[in-house]
Write a protein that holds these residues in place. Structure first.
Motif, PDB file in Angstrom:
ATOM      1  N   VAL B  21       6.534  11.221   0.809  1.00 36.42           N
ATOM      2  CA  VAL B  21       6.717   9.940   1.498  1.00 36.42           C
ATOM      3  C   VAL B  21       7.627  10.053   2.714  1.00 36.42           C
ATOM      4  CG1 VAL B  21       6.435   8.570  -0.616  1.00 36.42           C
ATOM      5  CG2 VAL B  21       8.724   9.205   0.149  1.00 36.42           C
ATOM      6  N   TRP B  25       7.337   4.568   2.075  1.00 38.00           N
ATOM      7  CA  TRP B  25       5.884   4.513   1.909  1.00 38.00           C
ATOM      8  C   TRP B  25       5.398   5.096   0.593  1.00 38.00           C
ATOM      9  CZ3 TRP B  25       4.476   7.154   7.201  1.00 38.00           C
ATOM     10  CH2 TRP B  25       5.051   6.412   8.244  1.00 38.00           C
ATOM     11  N   THR B  94       1.079   6.765  -2.860  1.00 44.61           N
ATOM     12  CA  THR B  94       1.697   7.354  -1.668  1.00 44.61           C
ATOM     13  C   THR B  94       0.728   7.288  -0.487  1.00 44.61           C
ATOM     14  OG1 THR B  94       0.889   9.644  -1.703  1.00 44.61           O
ATOM     15  CG2 THR B  94       2.719   9.130  -3.187  1.00 44.61           C
ATOM     16  N   HIS B  95       1.297   7.557   0.693  1.00 45.26           N
ATOM     17  CA  HIS B  95       0.519   7.834   1.897  1.00 45.26           C
ATOM     18  C   HIS B  95       0.704   9.312   2.261  1.00 45.26           C
ATOM     19  CE1 HIS B  95       0.414   3.402   3.524  1.00 45.26           C
ATOM     20  NE2 HIS B  95       0.323   3.440   2.223  1.00 45.26           N
ATOM     21  N   THR B 100      -4.046  11.326   2.511  1.00 41.93           N
ATOM     22  CA  THR B 100      -4.336  10.124   3.296  1.00 41.93           C
ATOM     23  C   THR B 100      -5.303  10.434   4.435  1.00 41.93           C
ATOM     24  OG1 THR B 100      -2.220   9.160   2.691  1.00 41.93           O
ATOM     25  CG2 THR B 100      -3.276   8.279   4.675  1.00 41.93           C
TER      26      THR B 100
ATOM     27  N   THR C 115      -1.299   3.073   7.331  1.00 37.84           N
ATOM     28  CA  THR C 115       0.010   3.601   7.757  1.00 37.84           C
ATOM     29  C   THR C 115       0.242   3.223   9.212  1.00 37.84           C
ATOM     30  OG1 THR C 115      -0.593   5.519   6.389  1.00 37.84           O
ATOM     31  CG2 THR C 115       1.456   5.660   7.656  1.00 37.84           C
ATOM     32  N   ASP C 118       0.473  -0.698   9.594  1.00 37.75           N
ATOM     33  CA  ASP C 118       1.738  -1.279   9.130  1.00 37.75           C
ATOM     34  C   ASP C 118       2.759  -1.400  10.267  1.00 37.75           C
ATOM     35  OD1 ASP C 118       1.122  -1.727   6.445  1.00 37.75           O
ATOM     36  OD2 ASP C 118       1.802   0.247   5.784  1.00 37.75           O
ATOM     37  N   HIS C 216      -2.667  -5.491   6.900  1.00 37.75           N
ATOM     38  CA  HIS C 216      -1.454  -4.689   6.782  1.00 37.75           C
ATOM     39  C   HIS C 216      -0.414  -5.046   7.840  1.00 37.75           C
ATOM     40  CE1 HIS C 216      -1.551  -1.739   3.480  1.00 37.75           C
ATOM     41  NE2 HIS C 216      -2.801  -2.170   3.403  1.00 37.75           N
ATOM     42  N   LYS C 220       3.472  -7.243   6.976  1.00 42.88           N
ATOM     43  CA  LYS C 220       4.826  -6.783   7.314  1.00 42.88           C
ATOM     44  C   LYS C 220       5.462  -7.518   8.486  1.00 42.88           C
ATOM     45  CE  LYS C 220       6.155  -2.462   6.603  1.00 42.88           C
ATOM     46  NZ  LYS C 220       6.310  -1.002   6.706  1.00 42.88           N
ATOM     47  N   TYR C 227       6.136  -8.190   2.806  1.00 46.94           N
ATOM     48  CA  TYR C 227       6.612  -6.855   2.449  1.00 46.94           C
ATOM     49  C   TYR C 227       8.130  -6.839   2.515  1.00 46.94           C
ATOM     50  CZ  TYR C 227       7.160  -1.773   2.618  1.00 46.94           C
ATOM     51  OH  TYR C 227       7.522  -0.470   2.372  1.00 46.94           O
TER      52      TYR C 227
END
Lengths: 235, 235, 235, 235
Positions: B21, B25, B94-95, B100, C115, C118, C216, C220, C227
């Motif tokens: 991470v 994340w 997780t990313h 990912t 990711t 975000d 996403h 956030k 989030y």
């Protein structure tokens, strides 16, 4: 024997230090040729918990001589390689990421440069899959038999090329003792990484000229070696 | 419950240690099946500030039972997976970068070798995107529903394949407890890395022979497993 | 002002910690909007020798106000960005390896997953090269002008996309203060790495569905964010 | 001379610190131009065992002047480069992984960005293989001769491009002293990594505009440099 257990323990502990293993995915062994006994890592024990006295002592005909734990599940492969490669004193098995990617790709590692040629003479081979019968009969033992057979069949000198890939699996390397086998395991990972990137940078690349491969190999190995501090063979 | 909070805390702290991470994340949870309560990381708290007592306790029907902070924004996904996968004791999200990347590519991870087969039986699937309605209605909950539905629809055994990719998102892995789920999260990242490199080295590569996949999977799992120190299923 | 120098110093020291810089290839600044003064790293000083009092104080019209050393050679770019982007409180410039590879490739980073979504709304753009006249006239200043002009021309919101690539050069990121800008510099490197690998794994990949990107980003950011531990915009 | 041995020792010890070498695969030397003596690492000694007093002192005509050990096997290459490149004060040889991958691919490294242009003016060349006769006659010496000849033939300024690749082998870099040569060895590895990734992200990429290359090179080098804390040439 205690000395050998300590050396094999230390070589095992270098696997995570050199980034060659995740969890318990690797093992090192070393042999005492006079006593015909070899020492190997126990199966499935985490490196952080490993102690020299946990090493398992095996005979060359496959009996456990000493040790609280089961030996590595790959013990039979080590055993056969010690039988078939009489000058080998240490063996390492890993799933190190770059070398294993070549193994999964089913390709030997071509010699693209002097880093390779300094340690491995010509291509590092990738041996075929075992067939269903060989797997069912005796998977780990037959892995060793296959490696030795393929080296023989292809006329490869196991001392000049101290490592092989096993298709869809991982790497075995060897050397005059456990530490040299470990050293070669580090080298093959580095060479595997650079070979993959070499092809990425130039998809049409060909192997290094044979005369250059010879120069580097023989500057470090054999009667006329001049690398390092002695005239003897050394790494 | 304090014991579970400690274990979940420790598994969370291993996420940055294993490089899985960046920042916040990722999240780990663990369940007490008797009490039907699960423990999960709070949302958006930096790992260096995390303490065992910050862990949030949730009921299986989605109520916060204990904890100062909001639970992870992915809590609903964990909750549904605990409901639908009754033998799961811990879940990790997780990313992690390689896995990912496969998820972003919209592809499951083919089984190219024994490292994969040792932990995951056959391909690690990549579930489809949620559609607009599913996202608007209940994004995190429907992520869990989708994973469980796809495993069912494709006849996949969630115990034999303890992880999935979510398209354009990341990874969920699970196991008998939080630590085993964490362990599987490490493995999938390593397997994802090697699979990508395998295709780079050989764009025409095919999956490992089924007989080899079976050998490795069943040497570690099930009634006849012989890897490690016991005959029981273990990693 | 001492407080700001300390924060800018600390954000600069995190550049090597997060692996974003080699040698002196990066710089962080932060601004005091009331005083219209910004603080920036001195040029060409090694990170291991850097002290908070070495930070250089500059006015928004480009005069050095305080400091023993020359300010970063990229100071004029920072200055223009502070002028043109009024809600920015901190700026980071790096040559971080993956993001710079995209910049060298002359491509913006597509949004392949959550990711990215975000933190950055839609593609992270790559602005064109300056032409010979712009370079000769005022290279660093015109880099800032170009970034701001391109964001305007393309209708991009610099707060929703707090970073840009500069073709054949590197990355600028920003945020509400130096630490948030640093945070975004870490994220863009991670996102750049995964996007490159995503295309390697699937050369025909397309961007994540807009509805997922929206979900996403707005989970956030903005009024309905949920989030983390508050309802406010946070990372 | 003791001062020089210490500096060369320290630069050698930075090779593993910067991740440029595995085992003993690299060496640094530095020269005292007044005395016409250069100091170089001994051959095949592990970095963890190296001490300043182990450094070997050689004369510019190739005689060992002082030192217990054999000098690096690449000493003749260093010696010729000192003879042919009179303003060079330090030389580094490595097999650093990314740069060596370009060398194995037989390609020079194109200038794709300002990171490159800040240190190396135009492409970093890759010199051809030595032929069988050149290898047999005097491999290491002829490597130096080839590098210097190729720089001359192609009209390359060794001060503006302080490094070269040697096909199927590795990297030599140089600078005004051992530390600057080491610095350039770090830079070429970073530049090699980003150039390979740049081509992966955009296979049709072309070099950075010459006007941008010029701007960055001359902002750091020559009479009008303004990077860093002085007007003089510096890194």
């Amino acid at each position: 024997m205690e000395e050998l257990k300590k050396q094999v323990y230390e070589a095992n502990m270098l696997l995570p230090k050199y980034g060659l293993v995740t969890f318990t995915w690797g093992n090192v062994s070393g042999i005492d040729r006079e006593k015909e006994l070899f020492v190997i890592k126990p199966s499935g024990i985490a490196y952080e918990d490993l102690k020299p006295e946990d090493m398992v002592v095996m005979s060359l005909d496959g009996k456990k001589i000493e040790g609280e734990y089961n030996p590595s599940s790959d013990t039979e492969t080590h055993r056969i390689l010690y039988q078939r490669f009489p000058n080998v004193g240490g063996i390492v098995h890993t799933h190190s990421a770059w070398a294993t990617s070549w193994a999964q790709a089913g390709r030997g590692i071509p010699c693209y440069g002097t880093t390779h040629a300094d340690y491995f003479y010509k291509e590092i081979p990738c041996v075929r899959n075992l067939d269903a019968k060989e797997i069912e009969e005796a998977y780990e033992k037959n892995t060793g038999v296959l490696i030795a057979d393929e080296f023989e069949k292809k006329g490869r000198d196991y001392e000049a090329c101290p490592a092989t890939l096993c298709k869809n699996h991982g790497v075995f390397s060897w050397g005059k003792d456990a530490m040299e086998a470990l050293h070669n395991a580090v080298v093959i990972e580095e060479v595997a990484k650079m070979a993959a990137r070499t092809e990425m940078i130039n998809p049409k690349v060909i192997e290094a000229p044979q005369v250059l491969q010879d120069k580097h190999y023989f500057r470090k190995h054999g009667a006329n070696a001049y690398y390092g501090q002695t005239k003897k063979v050394e790494e």
